[in-house]
Design an enzyme around this catalytic site. Structure first.
Site, mmCIF file in Angstrom:
data_model
loop_
_atom_site.group_PDB
_atom_site.id
_atom_site.type_symbol
_atom_site.label_atom_id
_atom_site.label_comp_id
_atom_site.label_asym_id
_atom_site.label_seq_id
_atom_site.Cartn_x
_atom_site.Cartn_y
_atom_site.Cartn_z
ATOM 1 N N THR A 132 0.799 -1.225 0.000
ATOM 2 C CA THR A 132 0.000 0.000 0.000
ATOM 3 C C THR A 132 0.832 1.274 0.000
ATOM 4 O O THR A 132 1.936 1.297 0.555
ATOM 5 C CB THR A 132 -0.910 -0.005 1.250
ATOM 6 O OG1 THR A 132 -1.435 1.315 1.460
ATOM 7 C CG2 THR A 132 -0.154 -0.382 2.519
ATOM 8 N N GLU A 134 0.234 3.616 1.851
ATOM 9 C CA GLU A 134 0.375 4.023 3.253
ATOM 10 C C GLU A 134 1.793 3.781 3.765
ATOM 11 O O GLU A 134 2.206 4.362 4.758
ATOM 12 C CB GLU A 134 -0.620 3.252 4.129
ATOM 13 C CG GLU A 134 -2.015 3.816 4.131
ATOM 14 C CD GLU A 134 -2.131 5.150 4.867
ATOM 15 O OE1 GLU A 134 -1.740 5.218 6.042
ATOM 16 O OE2 GLU A 134 -2.595 6.118 4.248
ATOM 17 N N TYR A 156 -1.592 -0.006 10.957
ATOM 18 C CA TYR A 156 -1.900 -0.644 9.671
ATOM 19 C C TYR A 156 -0.670 -0.642 8.769
ATOM 20 O O TYR A 156 -0.259 -1.681 8.233
ATOM 21 C CB TYR A 156 -3.063 0.106 8.995
ATOM 22 C CG TYR A 156 -3.272 -0.257 7.536
ATOM 23 C CD1 TYR A 156 -3.980 -1.405 7.181
ATOM 24 C CD2 TYR A 156 -2.756 0.548 6.513
ATOM 25 C CE1 TYR A 156 -4.167 -1.738 5.836
ATOM 26 C CE2 TYR A 156 -2.941 0.217 5.181
ATOM 27 C CZ TYR A 156 -3.647 -0.929 4.847
ATOM 28 O OH TYR A 156 -3.820 -1.272 3.524
ATOM 29 N N LYS A 160 1.809 -3.642 7.363
ATOM 30 C CA LYS A 160 1.999 -3.858 5.918
ATOM 31 C C LYS A 160 3.482 -3.772 5.537
ATOM 32 O O LYS A 160 3.916 -4.385 4.564
ATOM 33 C CB LYS A 160 1.173 -2.836 5.126
ATOM 34 C CG LYS A 160 -0.337 -3.110 5.136
ATOM 35 C CD LYS A 160 -0.710 -4.207 4.137
ATOM 36 C CE LYS A 160 -2.202 -4.372 3.994
ATOM 37 N NZ LYS A 160 -2.586 -5.386 2.997
#
Ligand code: NAP
Ligand code: G4F
Length: 353
Positions: A132, A134, A156, A160
């Site tokens: 991601t 992010e 999160y 990841k």
């Protein structure tokens, strides 16, 4: 016939990917969690009766937090391609459930990789990991591409990050065909309702019909690079068809703030809004109404609720997808306007009295 296994099949991307692969002639297997209500609405149109012989979509009960379950599904299905899309995917919620998020998003990926090794599938299977944008987090380099340094800002994104490097490590250590897709935000009419785009298109449709008066949002300054999930699942498949396992950014190379996105959505329903005030006192007010909707000029259609601010947020994501364009021939077909049009029309239809 090729077999694909998708974790997260009941989610937005899982459903679009399942449809895409079935249309390509794959037999698709999906992992769904046991829930007290049916939550397979996104894939119900692809599931045939259990009794039918030529089923193209087969669902298995499972959970990425259960190692034995992951191993036994892999053994039973023996897939050619695995798409690990299952995740606790809500960044804000990950601050409330950091341990569960790490277990699913980080260790869940590791469980898959170790199962592949244990079952002797290292040579035969290709593995896609849903990484991601992010990961870039608090990044001062704009736009971001494959070699831009990561600076994750949430449980999160940190989970990841573990998965991202596990893929690189298993690729190098065991010569596995394992690739990361570093995907920037992608949306659709089937996006979960607590993500900001779908929250806004849903609210705009309700406000249009007078079912609601106002939407409450958090940080309006954050910028995101929004594409359509349909384009991105095509990219996932292309990543696994590339001659080598590599990591690819998929993005649109344009970005908008939440405030700009909100204005565009209201414009789509024929309402112009202007923002005034600062911080929690900022408001979006209807200044022009060009449609038959029930919104009045002067109506405060957007307000701020500080509950939606995150302990730390990511402010500026903009992706450079030139590697995917060059090596995979991938480009997004949707832009922000066609994406918003599709989402808004879907929600207007959904709430039509
Ligand atoms: P989504 O709609 O939230 O779907 C997530 C899926 O994961 C759902 O099917 C969910 O099952 C499943 N899941 C959650 N916890 C699980 C567990 N413990 N075991 C097995 N399955 C579990 O997310 P999405 O937007 O489709 O995203 C797909 C993947 O891409 C995610 O990994 C996400 O982090 C990543 N990603 C998404 C974007 C984006 O903008 N959409 C961008 C970059 C990366 P339930 O239906 O039972 O909840
Ligand atoms: O829509 P969001 O919740 O998506 P976010 O945090 O960017 O995460 C999504 O995209 C990631 C890829 O970059 C995926 F990895 C992840 O799984 C997920 O799909 O929030 C977008 C922005 C944030 O800055 C948030 O603070 O919108 C801001 N925002 C403002 N008001 C809001 C709200 N977000 C939500 N969910 N709800 C609001 O009311």
């Amino acid at each position: 016939m090729k077999k694909a296994l998708i974790s997260g099949i009941t989610g937005q991307d899982g459903a679009y990917l399942a449809e895409y692969l079935i249309n390509k002639g794959y037999e698709v297997h999906g992992i769904k969690r046991r829930t007290s209500r049916f939550i397979t609405d996104r894939v119900d149109h692809l599931v045939k009766d259990h009794q039918e012989a030529d089923k193209k979509l087969i669902l298995h009960y499972g959970d990425l937090t259960d190692s034995l379950n992951v191993t036994s599904i892999l053994k039973k299905v023996n897939p050619d391609e695995i798409y690990n899309l299952g995740a606790m995917s809500h960044v804000h919620v990950s601050f409330e459930t950091p341990e569960y998020t790490a277990n699913t998003n980080a260790i869940g990926c590791l469980r898959m990789l170790e199962s592949i090794r244990l079952l002797g599938m290292t040579e035969s299977v290709k593995y896609y990991q849903a990484s991601t944008s992010e990961l870039y987090g608090d990044c001062k380099i704009i736009p971001q591409k494959e070699d831009t340094p990561f600076n994750p800002q949430s449980p999160y994104a940190i989970a990841k990050l573990f998965a991202f490097y596990s893929i690189k490590n298993y690729r190098k250590s065991y010569n596995m065909f394992a690739s990361n897709g570093i995907l920037f935000n992608h949306e659709s009419p089937h996006r979960g309702e607590t993500f900001v785009t779908k929250k806004i298109t849903t609210a705009a449709a309700k406000i249009y019909y007078g079912i609601a008066d106002t939407i409450y949002l958090g940080n309006l300054d954050a910028k995101r690079d929004w594409g359509h999930a349909k384009d991105y699942v095509r990219g996932m498949w292309k990543i696994l068809q590339y001659k080598n396992p590599e990591d690819f950014v998929l993005a649109t190379n344009t970005n908008f703030s939440i405030r700009e996105f909100t204005k565009l959505v209201f414009k789509e329903i024929g309402v112009e809004i202007e923002f005034s005030g600062k911080g929690v006192n900022e408001k979006g007010i209807a200044t022009k109404v060009d449609s038959d909707c029930l919104i009045k000029i002067g109506q405060e259609v957007v307000k701020i609720d500080e509950r939606y601010f995150r302990p730390s947020d990511v402010n500026n994501l903009l992706g450079d997808y030139s590697k995917a364009k060059r090596l995979l021939g991938w480009e997004p077909k949707y832009n922000i306007h066609s994406l918003i049009k599709e989402m808004v029309n879907y929600d207007l239809e959904r709430f039509k009295p």
